[in-house]
Design a protein around this motif. Structure first.
Motif, short mmCIF file in Angstrom:
data_model
loop_
_atom_site.label_atom_id
_atom_site.label_comp_id
_atom_site.label_asym_id
_atom_site.label_seq_id
_atom_site.Cartn_x
_atom_site.Cartn_y
_atom_site.Cartn_z
N GLN A 12 0.76 -1.20 0.00
CA GLN A 12 -0.03 0.12 -0.05
C GLN A 12 1.02 1.24 -0.05
N GLU A 50 -2.71 3.02 5.24
CA GLU A 50 -3.61 2.81 6.45
C GLU A 50 -2.97 1.62 7.46
N SER A 51 -2.57 1.94 8.43
CA SER A 51 -1.61 1.30 9.45
C SER A 51 -2.39 -0.20 9.69
N THR A 52 -3.43 -0.03 9.97
CA THR A 52 -4.30 -1.32 10.43
C THR A 52 -4.30 -2.17 9.16
N THR A 53 -4.68 -1.80 8.02
CA THR A 53 -4.70 -2.64 6.75
C THR A 53 -3.47 -3.06 6.35
N MET A 54 -2.35 -2.45 6.64
CA MET A 54 -1.02 -2.63 6.27
C MET A 54 -0.63 -3.80 7.13
N SER A 55 -1.03 -3.94 8.34
CA SER A 55 -0.69 -4.81 9.42
C SER A 55 -1.08 -6.05 9.11
N ASN A 56 -2.38 -5.97 8.56
CA ASN A 56 -3.28 -7.12 8.24
C ASN A 56 -2.52 -7.78 6.90
N LEU A 57 -2.33 -6.83 6.12
CA LEU A 57 -1.63 -7.42 4.90
C LEU A 57 -0.07 -8.14 4.85
N THR A 94 -5.29 2.84 18.23
CA THR A 94 -5.56 2.01 17.19
C THR A 94 -6.55 0.85 17.32
N ARG A 95 -6.60 0.03 16.40
CA ARG A 95 -7.45 -1.17 16.51
C ARG A 95 -6.98 -2.07 17.45
N ALA A 98 -4.77 -4.67 15.41
CA ALA A 98 -3.53 -4.25 14.74
C ALA A 98 -2.31 -4.73 15.05
#
Length: 200
Positions: A12, A50-57, A94-95, A98
């Motif tokens: 991302q 987007e940091s939470t999306t990146m951590s999931n990816l 954060t979530r 994450a």
């Protein structure tokens, strides 16, 4: 002298812009999406996004644990914006799901400057960079609330409501900025990172 090979995490964010800044800084830039590509680089840039999306990816692409291991082994890394959040040891606002990489002993607050409409630019004095101030572009940016032992502060916001907030740090072979130097055409932050990779 051949420059180092530096990866840009290509899940991302401004991947092309970081690759271009690396080229102009004398390094070979490569996109990293797989563990074997991570194994082949001398350093890594974690771009914004987007940091939470990146951590999931990172988990989806089986990169989370290999990246943690390489950072622990001394891989030089540079994170901008969301990359700073991912490299932190503690993240506020954060979530719960994450993940972060524990590369820097800092506490970071996500979206600390506000929403997209609160994005702004300013000039920063940046330790290790001579000449004109660095033009910094902040987009839904974090800031550093706590700096741990051994973490060097490289830049702070000079004025305005956020005056004194820490927005660039370095600890050993890892550095991070709240802002996006890849969008300004000024490659001096990237040059600083390339020099850091070379010295390792």
């Amino acid at each position: 002298m051949t420059g180092p090979t530096i990866g840009v995490l290509a899940l991302q964010g401004d991947v092309r812009e970081h690759l271009a800044a690396l080229r102009s800084s004398g390094a070979t830039g490569v996109a990293v999406r797989r563990p074997q590509e991570l194994d082949a680089v001398d350093g890594l840039i974690i771009p914004g996004g987007e940091s939470t999306t990146m951590s999931n990816l990172l988990s989806v692409f089986d990169l989370l644990e290999p990246l943690r291991a390489r950072l622990k082994d001394g891989l030089p890394a540079y994170g901008s914006c969301a990359g700073m959040i991912l490299l932190a040891s503690e993240v506020l606002d954060t979530r719960p799901d994450a993940q972060h990489l524990d590369g820097l002993d800092i506490t970071v607050r996500r979206n600390a400057f506000g929403r997209q409409v609160d994005s702004f630019e300013t000039d920063l004095e940046f330790a290790g960079i001579v000449g004109d101030p660095v033009r910094a572009v902040f987009i839904r940016a974090p800031w550093v609330e706590r700096v741990g032992h051994g973490v060097e502060v490289l830049a702070e916001v000079p004025d305005g409501p956020a005056a004194g907030r820490v927005v660039a740090v370095r600890q050993g072979a890892i550095m991070a900025t709240s802002f996006h130097p890849e969008v300004t055409g000024d490659s001096r932050v990237h040059e600083l990172f390339v020099d850091l990779v070379r010295s390792r």
